[in-house]
Design a protein around this motif. Structure first.
Motif, PDB file in Angstrom:
ATOM      1  N   PHE A   1      -0.796 -23.040 -50.443  1.00  0.00           N
ATOM      2  CA  PHE A   1      -0.611 -23.460 -49.060  1.00  0.00           C
ATOM      3  C   PHE A   1      -1.121 -24.887 -48.937  1.00  0.00           C
TER       4      PHE A   1
ATOM      5  N   CYS B   1      -1.811 -28.117 -46.334  1.00  0.00           N
ATOM      6  CA  CYS B   1      -1.999 -28.523 -44.945  1.00  0.00           C
ATOM      7  C   CYS B   1      -1.791 -30.022 -44.818  1.00  0.00           C
TER       8      CYS B   1
ATOM      9  N   TRP C   1       1.939 -26.750 -41.914  1.00  0.00           N
ATOM     10  CA  TRP C   1       1.625 -25.967 -43.101  1.00  0.00           C
ATOM     11  C   TRP C   1       2.892 -25.735 -43.926  1.00  0.00           C
TER      12      TRP C   1
ATOM     13  N   PHE D   1      -2.345 -16.289 -46.235  1.00  0.00           N
ATOM     14  CA  PHE D   1      -2.518 -17.404 -45.305  1.00  0.00           C
ATOM     15  C   PHE D   1      -3.624 -17.115 -44.283  1.00  0.00           C
TER      16      PHE D   1
END
Length: 354
Positions: A27, A29, A33, A323
């Motif tokens: 993931f 950022c 996202w 997540f």
């Protein structure tokens, strides 16, 4: 430490008892996202665990404590197998849903097995888990949690619907994310198809040759749950209490039960997406493979039904629980009061260190 990229193993076990879903994903950022699924696999439950997990609501609390310990051991072995098989080295955390044993939020009661601190020790990794309990303590339903992922990872769709043990939906209404369980799906369909010696009705083929029983359909569609405004959620206890007794009272052939219940699912889902005609609907979960159900849904709504890639169909929930863990590690909101009915938005879950 706040990072810009997280490498996570997400772990999900649902009420349909298909098995344990695991994803290794990253993931990132930035302004928004972004995610990438690197590896994904489902480890099926053996017959013993299917039997145990399907009868959790009938167990005493003492029995549940022992099952919790046993399941934690088993879950750890599955996670270690996944890590070893794919030689996964770079892991920021293992983020696990556990498995729902009891869910009665109206009694401020929810219990997920497999969320013991022991799990972190057994897998020798940081673990983020037990996401429900804090929300229930704050007056929420303790479910669903996936909508925060729908908002931040799948914002291009008007509706996100998962067809697993239950059908659940999330969408934006104004500036609020609204989500709830629509109705049972595979928890009922798989229950009856087992009478034919099958685990599931492949592509809905058996349902497609059944006869629709309008009296049963009417009784199912008039269950009081469907008149309750969200936030609301369903569990196995509700199905045992309200759905199975109605269906069993009709003494129908399995194919006719499946045909009628597929229609019930399609009717309830179509009602949930009617307010935004022509809106795109992302459909995931095992039910997305039920061709007959998807056909009935398309016939009952003008919305655009989108069936994504196999990895999103099968692993979206495990991905999003990964997540949720990332958001917890960052001490950011991962649970929305507009979704669960809790007294406030909050960052839910427990972090265990080996």
């Amino acid at each position: 430490m706040i990072k810009s990229i997280y490498k996570i193993i997400g772990v999900m076990s649902g009420t349909s008892l298909d098995g344990i879903d695991l994803v290794y994903a990253s993931f990132k950022c930035s302004e928004t996202w972004k995610f990438q699924i690197h590896l994904a696999e489902t480890i099926p439950y053996n017959d013993q665990w299917k039997s145990i997990l399907s009868s959790l609501t009938l167990r005493s609390i003492e029995e549940l404590y022992q099952i919790d310990r046993d399941y934690t051991d088993y879950l750890a072995s599955v996670i270690r197998y996944f890590i070893s098989k794919y030689n996964v080295i770079d892991i920021d955390a293992i983020c696990s849903h556990g498995h729902t044993a009891l869910h009665q939020p109206e009694k401020t009661l929810t219990y997920q097995i497999g969320n013991l601190p022991l799990l972190a020790t057994l897998v020798n990794n940081r673990v983020v888990c037990d996401f429900r309990i804090q929300d229930v303590k704050l007056g929420g339903q303790g479910a669903p949690f996936v909508p925060i992922g729908d908002r931040l990872l799948f914002s291009e769709y008007v509706f996100c619907i998962n067809l697993g043990g239950f059908a659940n939906i999330s969408t934006e209404v104004g500036n609020k994310r609204i989500a709830y369980d629509i109705c049972p799906v595979n928890i009922v369909l798989n229950h009856y198809v087992k009478n034919l010696g099958l685990d599931y009705d492949n592509e809905g083929q058996i349902a497609s040759i059944g006869n629709l029983n309008y009296d049963l359909l009417e009784q199912l569609n008039t269950l009081s749950y469907y008149n309750i405004l969200p936030p609301k959620s369903l569990g196995l206890e509700w199905v045992n209490r309200h759905v199975f007794p109605i269906i069993n009272s009709f003494n129908l052939e399995v194919k006719d039960i499946l045909r009628t219940f597929v229609e019930h699912i399609a009717v309830q889902i179509s009602k949930s997406v009617l307010e935004i005609p022509n809106g795109s609907v992302l459909v995931t979960g095992g039910g997305a493979y039920n061709t007959f159900l998807i056909e009935r849904l398309k016939q009952l709504t003008d919305n655009k039904i989108v069936i994504p890639s196999k990895e999103i169909i099968e692993y979206k929930e495990a991905l999003i629980f990964g997540f949720l863990g990332v958001l917890k590690l960052r001490d950011e909101i991962n649970c929305l009061k507009s979704v669960t009915g809790a007294s406030k938005n909050h960052s839910s879950g427990k972090v265990f260190i080996p």
